[in-house]
Scaffold this motif. Structure first.
Motif, short mmCIF file in Angstrom:
data_model
loop_
_atom_site.label_atom_id
_atom_site.label_comp_id
_atom_site.label_asym_id
_atom_site.label_seq_id
_atom_site.Cartn_x
_atom_site.Cartn_y
_atom_site.Cartn_z
N SER A 186 -0.67 -13.58 4.71
CA SER A 186 -2.04 -14.06 4.95
C SER A 186 -2.64 -14.65 3.68
O SER A 186 -3.43 -15.59 3.74
N HIS A 187 -2.30 -14.07 2.53
CA HIS A 187 -2.74 -14.60 1.24
C HIS A 187 -1.93 -13.93 0.15
O HIS A 187 -1.08 -13.08 0.43
N LEU A 188 -2.17 -14.34 -1.09
CA LEU A 188 -1.25 -13.95 -2.16
C LEU A 188 -1.81 -12.86 -3.07
O LEU A 188 -1.35 -12.71 -4.21
N HIS A 189 -2.75 -12.09 -2.60
CA HIS A 189 -3.12 -10.88 -3.34
C HIS A 189 -1.97 -9.88 -3.22
O HIS A 189 -1.30 -9.81 -2.19
N ALA A 190 -1.78 -9.11 -4.31
CA ALA A 190 -0.60 -8.24 -4.38
C ALA A 190 -0.51 -7.27 -3.20
O ALA A 190 0.60 -6.98 -2.72
N ASP A 191 -1.65 -6.79 -2.74
CA ASP A 191 -1.59 -5.78 -1.66
C ASP A 191 -1.18 -6.39 -0.31
O ASP A 191 -1.10 -5.67 0.69
N HIS A 192 -0.88 -7.69 -0.31
CA HIS A 192 -0.40 -8.35 0.92
C HIS A 192 0.97 -8.99 0.76
O HIS A 192 1.57 -9.40 1.75
N CYS A 193 1.44 -9.11 -0.49
CA CYS A 193 2.70 -9.85 -0.65
C CYS A 193 3.68 -9.27 -1.67
O CYS A 193 4.80 -9.76 -1.74
N ARG B 51 -12.74 -16.25 4.70
CA ARG B 51 -13.55 -16.28 3.48
C ARG B 51 -13.13 -15.17 2.51
O ARG B 51 -13.41 -13.98 2.73
N HIS B 52 -12.46 -15.59 1.45
CA HIS B 52 -11.90 -14.66 0.47
C HIS B 52 -11.78 -15.45 -0.83
O HIS B 52 -11.74 -16.68 -0.78
N PRO B 53 -11.72 -14.78 -1.99
CA PRO B 53 -11.71 -15.55 -3.25
C PRO B 53 -10.48 -16.43 -3.45
O PRO B 53 -10.50 -17.33 -4.29
N GLY C 187 -6.53 -10.81 8.28
CA GLY C 187 -6.24 -10.89 6.85
C GLY C 187 -7.42 -10.30 6.10
O GLY C 187 -8.14 -9.44 6.64
N ASP C 188 -7.69 -10.76 4.89
CA ASP C 188 -8.85 -10.30 4.12
C ASP C 188 -9.94 -11.36 4.20
O ASP C 188 -9.68 -12.53 3.92
N THR C 189 -11.16 -10.94 4.52
CA THR C 189 -12.22 -11.93 4.67
C THR C 189 -13.61 -11.31 4.62
O THR C 189 -13.78 -10.15 4.99
ZN LIG Z 1 -7.22 -9.98 -0.68
#
Ligand SMILES: [Zn+2]
Ligand SMILES: [Zn+2]
Length: 250
Positions: free
Chosen positions: A58-65, A139-141, A160-162
């Protein structure tokens, strides 16, 4: 289709759960959504190391990838004599570079692409195996996507994160199961465009007309029962907390 929660802890793992990772199965096809910290270990409770057919990040923050680095090792240095053809990996722009540099500070891009077939995600509709998926920016950084997965007339939508997002609301329109993050607690944290709280997750589910809401990505320092009751005040349909190893037939 069947959804299994591999890991659901928000931001960092808890004693009970790995970070975000969800297994979606239909017609013998296995799609993994996200592979956060600790997910690769947990995943092996549900299927063999080499039984995945596709991965969506969903995105490349560590807690997702971040466990994709460990999964690279398992695929690249496979020990059982089998061979790992590249598995499709769908992620935001820069996924290969991000994972490559997370793995080592020497470029191993060519090695990673030997076992991962990277596809750049944009807001669109496409097929992954037997699933039709719709992706939308949330909507996420960092560049982050929500995903709606459809199969045999049923749908699963993962936020995902939003932060609060009308696009997410549209993505989750009449969805059968809405797997929605609720990392914040109403009245406690309030940072725009980062995460939802329980109340906002409930409001999003209500406006979307979702049939069932499952709250996820609650960090270990947050009381999940507060977020659950906040969501229930807004959304009258069934609401529950994601839990490791829980599964849902959709
Ligand atoms: Zn995130
Ligand atoms: Zn996260």
């Amino acid at each position: 289709m069947k959804l299994t929660v591999v890991g659901c802890s928000g931001s960092f793992p808890s004693a009970e759960s790995a970070c975000s990772s969800y297994l979606v199965e239909a017609d013998g096809f296995r799609l993994l959504l996200d592979m956060g910290n600790g997910a690769l270990g947990e995943l092996q409770r549900h299927c063999g190391l080499y039984d995945l057919d596709a991965i969506f990040l969903s995105h490349l923050h560590a807690d997702h990838c971040i466990d994709m680095c460990a999964y690279f090792v398992a695929r690249y240095y496979r020990h059982d004599g089998g061979r790992c053809d590249p598995i499709p990996v769908y992620g935001p722009e820069g996924t290969e570079h991000r994972l490559t540099t997370a793995y080592a500070d020497t470029p191993t891009a060519s090695s990673m692409s030997e076992v991962f077939d990277f596809h750049t995600v944009k807001p669109s509709t496409f097929d992954i195996g037997p699933f039709t998926v719709h992706t939308e920016r949330v909507r996420h950084p960092v560049e982050a996507y929500g995903i709606r997965i459809e199969h045999a007339g049923k749908s699963l939508t993962y936020s995902g994160d939003t932060g609060v997002s009308e696009t997410l609301e549209q993505l989750a329109r009449n969805t059968d199961l809405f797997l929605c993050e609720a990392a914040f607690t109403h009245g406690k944290e309030n940072i725009p465009d980062l995460h939802l709280n329980g109340r906002e997750a409930g409001q999003t589910a209500k406006r979307a007309g979702a049939r069932k809401l499952v709250l996820t990505h609650i960090p270990p320092w947050t009381d999940p029962q507060v977020n659950l009751s906040d969501a229930r005040e807004e959304f009258r349909g069934p609401v529950e907390l994601a839990a490791p190893r829980a599964s849902y037939e959709i």
